[in-house]
Motif scaffolding. Structure first.
Motif, PDB file in Angstrom:
ATOM      1  N   ALA A  42       3.299   4.632  -3.713  1.00 29.68           N
ATOM      2  CA  ALA A  42       3.439   6.038  -3.346  1.00 29.68           C
ATOM      3  C   ALA A  42       2.300   6.407  -2.402  1.00 29.68           C
ATOM      4  O   ALA A  42       1.234   5.781  -2.417  1.00 29.68           O
ATOM      5  N   LYS A  43       2.540   7.403  -1.562  1.00 32.49           N
ATOM      6  CA  LYS A  43       1.486   7.946  -0.705  1.00 32.49           C
ATOM      7  C   LYS A  43       0.786   9.058  -1.483  1.00 32.49           C
ATOM      8  O   LYS A  43       1.379  10.103  -1.752  1.00 32.49           O
ATOM      9  N   LEU A  44      -0.486   8.821  -1.843  1.00 32.47           N
ATOM     10  CA  LEU A  44      -1.202   9.805  -2.641  1.00 32.47           C
ATOM     11  C   LEU A  44      -1.683  10.968  -1.785  1.00 32.47           C
ATOM     12  O   LEU A  44      -1.501  12.133  -2.130  1.00 32.47           O
ATOM     13  N   SER A  45      -2.295  10.644  -0.637  1.00 33.06           N
ATOM     14  CA  SER A  45      -2.849  11.711   0.198  1.00 33.06           C
ATOM     15  C   SER A  45      -3.083  11.205   1.614  1.00 33.06           C
ATOM     16  O   SER A  45      -3.138   9.996   1.862  1.00 33.06           O
ATOM     17  N   SER A  46      -3.211  12.140   2.533  1.00 33.92           N
ATOM     18  CA  SER A  46      -3.580  11.829   3.918  1.00 33.92           C
ATOM     19  C   SER A  46      -4.325  13.036   4.483  1.00 33.92           C
ATOM     20  O   SER A  46      -4.169  14.158   4.000  1.00 33.92           O
ATOM     21  N   ARG A  47      -5.120  12.790   5.521  1.00 33.06           N
ATOM     22  CA  ARG A  47      -5.962  13.864   6.062  1.00 33.06           C
ATOM     23  C   ARG A  47      -5.976  13.784   7.577  1.00 33.06           C
ATOM     24  O   ARG A  47      -6.019  12.691   8.162  1.00 33.06           O
ATOM     25  N   ARG A  48      -5.923  14.968   8.227  1.00 34.93           N
ATOM     26  CA  ARG A  48      -5.957  15.048   9.688  1.00 34.93           C
ATOM     27  C   ARG A  48      -7.335  15.512  10.162  1.00 34.93           C
ATOM     28  O   ARG A  48      -8.062  16.195   9.441  1.00 34.93           O
ATOM     29  N   THR A  61      -1.113   4.311  -3.308  1.00 35.12           N
ATOM     30  CA  THR A  61      -1.393   3.929  -4.692  1.00 35.12           C
ATOM     31  C   THR A  61      -0.190   3.260  -5.347  1.00 35.12           C
ATOM     32  O   THR A  61       0.930   3.271  -4.816  1.00 35.12           O
ATOM     33  N   CYS A  62      -0.463   2.701  -6.512  1.00 35.39           N
ATOM     34  CA  CYS A  62       0.601   2.236  -7.401  1.00 35.39           C
ATOM     35  C   CYS A  62       1.362   3.463  -7.895  1.00 35.39           C
ATOM     36  O   CYS A  62       0.794   4.547  -8.041  1.00 35.39           O
ATOM     37  N   ILE A  63       2.650   3.316  -8.146  1.00 39.05           N
ATOM     38  CA  ILE A  63       3.473   4.444  -8.581  1.00 39.05           C
ATOM     39  C   ILE A  63       3.011   4.988  -9.935  1.00 39.05           C
ATOM     40  O   ILE A  63       3.313   6.121 -10.301  1.00 39.05           O
ATOM     41  N   ARG A  64       2.227   4.178 -10.677  1.00 40.36           N
ATOM     42  CA  ARG A  64       1.737   4.623 -11.980  1.00 40.36           C
ATOM     43  C   ARG A  64       0.287   5.120 -11.901  1.00 40.36           C
ATOM     44  O   ARG A  64      -0.391   5.233 -12.915  1.00 40.36           O
ATOM     45  N   LYS A  82       3.550   7.888 -14.582  1.00 46.30           N
ATOM     46  CA  LYS A  82       2.090   7.823 -14.461  1.00 46.30           C
ATOM     47  C   LYS A  82       1.432   7.501 -15.803  1.00 46.30           C
ATOM     48  O   LYS A  82       1.664   8.179 -16.797  1.00 46.30           O
ATOM     49  N   ILE A  83       0.599   6.455 -15.786  1.00 47.30           N
ATOM     50  CA  ILE A  83      -0.094   6.065 -17.024  1.00 47.30           C
ATOM     51  C   ILE A  83      -1.574   5.774 -16.755  1.00 47.30           C
ATOM     52  O   ILE A  83      -2.219   5.043 -17.494  1.00 47.30           O
ATOM     53  N   GLY A  84      -2.124   6.322 -15.673  1.00 47.33           N
ATOM     54  CA  GLY A  84      -3.549   6.181 -15.401  1.00 47.33           C
ATOM     55  C   GLY A  84      -3.943   4.907 -14.675  1.00 47.33           C
ATOM     56  O   GLY A  84      -5.117   4.514 -14.718  1.00 47.33           O
ATOM     57  N   PRO A 322      19.427   0.474 -14.611  1.00 48.29           N
ATOM     58  CA  PRO A 322      17.988   0.192 -14.700  1.00 48.29           C
ATOM     59  C   PRO A 322      17.232   0.510 -13.419  1.00 48.29           C
ATOM     60  O   PRO A 322      16.117   1.024 -13.454  1.00 48.29           O
ATOM     61  N   GLY A 323      17.848   0.211 -12.270  1.00 43.47           N
ATOM     62  CA  GLY A 323      17.169   0.461 -11.005  1.00 43.47           C
ATOM     63  C   GLY A 323      16.986   1.929 -10.703  1.00 43.47           C
ATOM     64  O   GLY A 323      15.926   2.354 -10.244  1.00 43.47           O
ATOM     65  N   HIS A 324      18.006   2.727 -10.971  1.00 42.15           N
ATOM     66  CA  HIS A 324      17.928   4.151 -10.660  1.00 42.15           C
ATOM     67  C   HIS A 324      17.087   4.926 -11.667  1.00 42.15           C
ATOM     68  O   HIS A 324      16.539   5.974 -11.334  1.00 42.15           O
ATOM     69  N   LEU A 325      17.001   4.399 -12.884  1.00 43.41           N
ATOM     70  CA  LEU A 325      16.278   5.131 -13.925  1.00 43.41           C
ATOM     71  C   LEU A 325      15.049   4.370 -14.398  1.00 43.41           C
ATOM     72  O   LEU A 325      14.610   4.513 -15.535  1.00 43.41           O
ATOM     73  N   GLU A 326      14.466   3.545 -13.520  1.00 41.65           N
ATOM     74  CA  GLU A 326      13.325   2.707 -13.928  1.00 41.65           C
ATOM     75  C   GLU A 326      12.109   3.543 -14.315  1.00 41.65           C
ATOM     76  O   GLU A 326      11.303   3.112 -15.142  1.00 41.65           O
ATOM     77  N   TYR A 327      12.007   4.752 -13.790  1.00 45.86           N
ATOM     78  CA  TYR A 327      10.849   5.579 -14.148  1.00 45.86           C
ATOM     79  C   TYR A 327      10.962   6.143 -15.570  1.00 45.86           C
ATOM     80  O   TYR A 327      10.018   6.712 -16.101  1.00 45.86           O
ATOM     81  N   LEU A 328      12.150   5.956 -16.186  1.00 46.86           N
ATOM     82  CA  LEU A 328      12.344   6.409 -17.564  1.00 46.86           C
ATOM     83  C   LEU A 328      12.178   5.271 -18.562  1.00 46.86           C
ATOM     84  O   LEU A 328      12.771   5.290 -19.637  1.00 46.86           O
ATOM     85  N   SER A 329      11.375   4.283 -18.211  1.00 44.76           N
ATOM     86  CA  SER A 329      11.263   3.080 -19.040  1.00 44.76           C
ATOM     87  C   SER A 329      10.818   3.398 -20.471  1.00 44.76           C
ATOM     88  O   SER A 329      11.258   2.759 -21.422  1.00 44.76           O
ATOM     89  N   LEU A 330       9.966   4.402 -20.615  1.00 48.46           N
ATOM     90  CA  LEU A 330       9.492   4.752 -21.956  1.00 48.46           C
ATOM     91  C   LEU A 330      10.615   5.339 -22.816  1.00 48.46           C
ATOM     92  O   LEU A 330      10.563   5.292 -24.039  1.00 48.46           O
ATOM     93  N   TRP A 331      11.640   5.894 -22.148  1.00 53.74           N
ATOM     94  CA  TRP A 331      12.762   6.493 -22.868  1.00 53.74           C
ATOM     95  C   TRP A 331      14.028   5.642 -22.737  1.00 53.74           C
ATOM     96  O   TRP A 331      15.112   6.109 -23.029  1.00 53.74           O
ATOM     97  N   HIS A 332      13.858   4.405 -22.290  1.00 52.44           N
ATOM     98  CA  HIS A 332      15.023   3.584 -21.948  1.00 52.44           C
ATOM     99  C   HIS A 332      15.993   3.426 -23.116  1.00 52.44           C
ATOM    100  O   HIS A 332      17.200   3.661 -22.985  1.00 52.44           O
TER     101      HIS A 332
END
Length: 753
Positions: A42-48, A61-64, A82-84, A322-332
Motif C-alpha cells: 500500500a502507499k502510506l504517504s507522499s509529499r510534494r 508499506t506492507c498491507i498489514r 492491519k496488525i502492526g 479467498p482472493g476477494h475477501l483475503e483481508y477478512l482472514s481473521l473472520w474467514h
C-alpha cells in the motif's frame, strides 16, 4: 556497478543505493518485490515540494502496516488487515531528479504467502491504462447509452480501452502456425465436416482460432441442452491461451464441443467466438450455457444467445472468494459458515435475500464491488434461483469434481501449442474409446438390482449403466431418510426429510396434481436425476414410478434416438428394449459380414435398403402426427431435453428435424464410404467454415469462399445496442468469403496478451 532498476532485471531485495526514475517506478519495484516474497503493498504517504509542487518523498508499506483504529461499535468491529507490521520502503527524490531508497525495513510480524501472492489486491492484474481514467471518463456518458444493460463503469472503461487492442495477435512460437494448419488439413482429410475458423487483426495476423471435429458437432446435436464454456486454461498459469466448449453425454462422460485459442478476454473476442461456435453448431443454441463470472462473456452470451439461460459455474464463484475477501482472514471461518448457509440452505428466494443481507451487514461488505456484482447476478448462480433447470452435472462446487477437470491430464502449465496438438488427437481418441466401451457394456450387460424398489426396476430399463448406478445409490439411501410433514396447502405438501447419512435436514415440496417435486438439495437441478429425499416422499405418497418429467432422455439408452421418448413408460421401456436389441443384432451382423467380401456386400445392401424403408415409414408417421416444434421447457418432460434453443426465436428452424436429416445423411454417407463408391466426390462437397472453407498450404492460411452454408446475418441475432461494437472481422465470419492471408503474417507474432 549501476544499481538502477529496469523491468527486465531480476527482483532483488531493496538496497539503500537503488535508484529509480520516479516514485511510481519505485512503487512498481516494491510491488514486484512484495509479490515475490508474499505480501500485499500500500502507499502510506507522499509529499510534494512547497516550491516546485513536485513529489519529493514517498513511503510504501506492507498491507498489514500500522494498527487498526478501534471504532465505537466495539461489539461488531469492521474487519481490518492491519496488525502492526513495520515492513516498509521509504524513497526520496534528490537534486538530480532521481529517486533513492532512503530506508528499508524487511522484517514482518506475520506469515508471508508467496504462493498466494496473486490474491492480494495490489498484485492482481492491473492495467496501467486504468490510471488514466479521468481523461476518458467524459467520453463514457455517450458510450454508456449503447450499453443500457451494462452500466458498470469499470466494464465500459475496459471495453473502450481494449478497442485499441484490436491489433493484438496470438503469441505463437516459430512454426506453430504451420503445425496448426497441418492439424486442420489432417482433420479435414479424415472428415470433410471438420470445422475451423480464424480471426485476423488489421495487419492480417492471427488473433483468434476456433475448431471443432465432426464428432463434436454430432455430440452437440444429441447433448446440446447444457454447455460449459471453460476459460480455466486462459490464465497466466498456462502457456497457451486455450478455451473449451464442453458438454456431457449419456454416460456422464465429457464431450468436446470446440476448442479455441484467444488473444484476450474482451467483448470483441467473445462475440467473435460465440458467433463462430453458434454457426459451427448449425445455428442452434444450448438451453443452458455455463461460464465464469465475466462481464465480457456475459455481454457476448446475451447478444448471441438471447434465448439461452446463462448461468455461472458454482466452483468459479467459490474459487474467487479467498482472493476477494483475503483481508477478512481473521473472520474467514465465520464468514464461510454464513456464506455456506446462505447459498446452500436457503430453500426459497426470500430466505436467500434475508440471509444475504444479514451476512453483508455483519461483515461490512456493502461497499465491495465484487460482492455487489454477485448479488446483481444472483439469478445466474444461486441455487435457490435454479428451479426448473438441469445442469446435467456440469456445475459443481469444486472444479476437481467437474467434468472440465478431466482435461487437466492433457493440459499443463508448460504445455506448448505443439504439445497440445498432439494431446488433442489423444483427447479425441480417448473420448471415442470411452464412449464406445460404455455403449458396448450397455448393449451386452444388464444392470444388477439391489433392492425390491419399483423405482429401481423402472429406471434399470431406461437409464444407461453409469447414471443408473448413481440413481441406485439414491434409491438405497432412501432407507436412511425419515420424513415429517411440515405444511399442506391446496397446491402442494411440504416435508422435512432427515438424512441420517449426512445428518442434514432437507425440505421437499410435492405437488401431486402436477407431479412436481422439489428438494432443497437440488440433486435434479445440478445432477439431472432425483435424490433419495424426493424418492422417500414419492414412496410415502403412494407413487410407484418416477414421474416422466424427471427422467431426462439424455440419460437413457435411447438418448441418440432422433425421436423423443413417448410420455408412456411402457413405450419408453419398449423402445429402449428395441433399440438395444437392434444394436446387438448389428454387432452380430458386423461379425458375420466381415468373414468374406460376398457376405459384406450382401449385408451392406440389406442395411441400406432397410434404412431407406425405415426412413420412409418414419417420415409418413411424422407427417401424420407432427410434434410441436416450439421451445419446450427444460424439465417439462423428457421430450424437451435435447432440443436446442434458436436465435432469433421468431425465425427458429426445428433443430431436431434438421438434426434428423443430418443423421440420416451421415449414416448413408458412412455406408457409402465403407463401399468406397464416391470417396473422391465427397471431399469437396462439405465445408468446414461457416460461409468459408479453410484450405491449407505450405505458406500459411488461405480461405476459399463457398455458398452452400450461409449463417444467420449478425443483425438477426444481436441486439441493436451491441451491433455498433461488433468488430470488422466478426462480420466477415457471417459473409460468404474471407480475405486471403499472406503467409508471412502468420509467423513470429509479437507477444500481446
Amino acid at each position: 556497478m549501476d544499481s538502477s532498476i529496469s523491468p527486465s532485471d531480476t527482483i532483488v531485495e531493496p538496497q539503500l543505493d537503488l535508484k529509480f526514475e520516479s516514485h511510481e517506478a519505485a512503487y512498481s519495484y516494491y510491488k514486484e518485490y512484495a509479490k515475490s516474497v508474499g505480501f500485499g503493498t500500500a502507499k502510506l504517504s507522499s509529499r510534494r515540494s512547497r516550491v516546485s509542487k513536485e513529489f519529493i518523498d514517498a513511503k510504501f508499506t506492507c498491507i498489514r502496516y500500522g494498527n487498526k483504529q478501534q471504532s465505537d461499535d466495539a461489539i461488531n468491529p469492521r474487519p481490518s488487515p492491519k496488525i502492526g507490521c513495520k515492513a516498509s520502503m521509504h524513497v526520496k527524490r534528490k537534486q538530480d531528479g532521481k529517486w533513492y531508497v532512503y530506508s528499508f525495513i524487511k522484517d514482518h510480524n506475520h506469515e508471508l504467502l508467496p504462493a498466494q501472492a496473486h490474491f492480494f489486491r495490489s498484485h492482481r492484474n492491473v492495467d496501467p491504462l486504468k490510471n488514466d481514467v479521468g481523461r476518458r471518463r467524459k467520453n463514457l456518458a455517450a458510450v454508456s447509452k449503447l450499453f443500457s444493460a451494462y452500466q458498470n463503469v469499470d466494464f465500459l472503461e475496459g471495453y473502450m480501452r481494449n478497442q485499441h487492442d484490436k491489433g493484438r495477435s496470438l503469441v505463437l512460437e516459430e512454426g506453430d502456425a504451420q503445425v496448426l494448419l497441418e492439424l486442420f488439413m489432417h482433420m479435414q482429410e479424415k472428415n470433410p465436416k471438420f470445422f475451423y475458423a480464424v480471426d485476423l487483426n488489421e495487419e492480417h495476423r492471427l488473433r483468434n482460432v476456433f475448431w471443432v471435429d465432426a464428432r463434436g458437432m454430432e455430440d452437440f446435436s444429441n447433448f446440446g441442452d447444457v454447455v460449459s464454456f471453460d476459460t480455466t486454461y486462459f490464465t497466466n498459469k498456462y502457456k497457451i491461451p486455450l478455451v473449451f466448449f464442453i458438454g456431457v453425454n449419456h454416460h456422464i462422460q465429457p464431450t468436446l464441443l470446440g476448442c479455441a485459442l484467444i488473444v484476450d478476454e474482451t467483448v470483441y473476442t467473445f462475440l467473435w467466438l460465440m458467433q463462430t461456435w453458434f454457426v459451427a453448431m448449425g445455428q442452434c443454441a444450448p438451453q443452458v450455457m455455463l461460464t465464469d463470472q465475466n462481464n465480457a462473456i456475459k455481454a457476448a452470451v446475451e447478444a448471441v444467445f438471447p434465448n439461452t439461460r446463462h448461468c455461472f459455474c458454482l466452483w468459479h464463484i467459490l474459487e474467487k472468494l479467498p482472493g476477494h475477501l483475503e483481508y477478512l482472514s481473521l473472520w474467514h471461518d465465520s464468514l464461510m459458515l454464513k456464506f455456506d448457509k446462505c447459498i446452500y440452505r436457503s430453500w426459497t428466494e426470500e430466505q436467500f435475500e434475508k440471509r444475504w443481507w444479514k451476512m453483508i451487514d455483519k461483515f461490512h461488505l456493502r461497499e465491495m464491488h465484487w460482492v455487489q456484482s454477485l448479488y446483481e447476478d444472483r439469478k445466474k448462480w444461486v441455487p435457490a434461483f435454479m428451479r426448473d433447470i438441469s445442469f446435467a452435472g456440469l456445475s459443481t462446487a469444486l472444479r476437481s469434481d467437474s467434468l472440465s477437470s478431466s482435461f487437466d491430464k492433457y493440459v499443463h502449465g508448460e504445455t506448448s501449442l505443439r504439445d497440445f496438438i498432439e494431446q488433442y488427437k489423444i483427447i479425441l481418441e480417448d473420448r471415442y474409446e470411452e464412449e464406445a466401451k460404455a455403449d458396448f457394456n450397455a448393449w451386452h450387460e444388464t444392470p444388477e438390482l439391489k433392492s425390491p424398489s419399483p423405482f429401481e426396476k423402472q429406471i434399470s430399463l431406461v437409464y444407461t449403466h453409469e447414471i443408473f448406478k448413481k440413481f441406485q445409490v439414491e434409491v438405497l439411501g432412501a432407507a436412511a431418510c425419515h420424513l415429517k410433514k411440515e405444511n399442506v396447502d391446496q397446491a402442494s405438501t411440504t416435508y422435512s426429510v432427515k438424512d441420517f447419512e449426512d445428518n442434514q435436514n432437507y425440505m421437499v415440496e410435492w405437488n401431486e396434481s402436477k407431479s412436481d417435486i422439489y428438494c432443497s438439495c437440488r440433486s435434479f437441478e445440478y445432477k439431472g436425476y432425483l435424490c433419495r429425499h424426493a424418492i422417500v416422499v414419492l414412496q410415502m405418497s403412494g407413487m410407484f414410478n418416477i414421474p416422466l418429467k424427471y427422467i431426462l432422455q439424455r440419460w437413457t439408452n435411447a438418448a441418440l434416438s432422433r425421436r423423443p421418448i413417448s410420455q408412456k413408460l411402457d413405450e419408453v421401456q419398449s423402445k429402449v428394449r428395441n433399440y438395444t436389441d437392434l444394436c446387438r443384432h448389428a454387432i452380430i451382423l458386423s461379425e458375420e459380414r466381415s468373414l468374406s467380401q460376398e457376405s459384406y456386400n450382401l449385408a451392406l445392401s440389406a442395411i441400406k435398403e432397410a434404412l431407406k424403408q425405415c426412413v420412409s415409414v418414419n417420415n409418413s408417421v411424422e407427417n401424420d402426427v407432427r410434434p410441436n416444434t416450439s421451445m419446450i421447457h427444460t424439465v417439462s418432460g423428457v421430450e424437451g431435453h435435447n432440443q436446442c434453443v434458436n436465435a432469433p426465436a421468431e425465425k427458429a428452424p426445428d433443430c431436431r428435424i434438421a438434426n434428423t436429416i443430418k443423421t440420416s445423411q451421415s449414416v448413408d454417407a458412412s455406408l457409402e464410404r465403407q463401399s468406397n463408391e464416391n470417396n473422391a466426390t465427397r471431399k469437396g462437397k462439405q465445408v468446414s467454415l461457416a460461409g468459408a472453407a479453410n484450405v491449407g498450404s505450405q505458406d500459411g492460411f488461405h480461405q476459399m469462399g463457398l455458398s452452400d452454408i450461409r449463417p444467420t446475418p449478425l443483425h438477426n441475432v444481436m441486439p441493436a445496442h451491441l451491433q455498433n461494437m461488433v468488430p470488422t472481422m466478426f462480420t466477415n465470419v457471417a459473409s460468404t468469403h474471407f480475405h486471403n492471408v499472406a503467409a508471412t503474417n502468420l509467423h513470429d507474432n509479437q507477444p500481446h496478451r
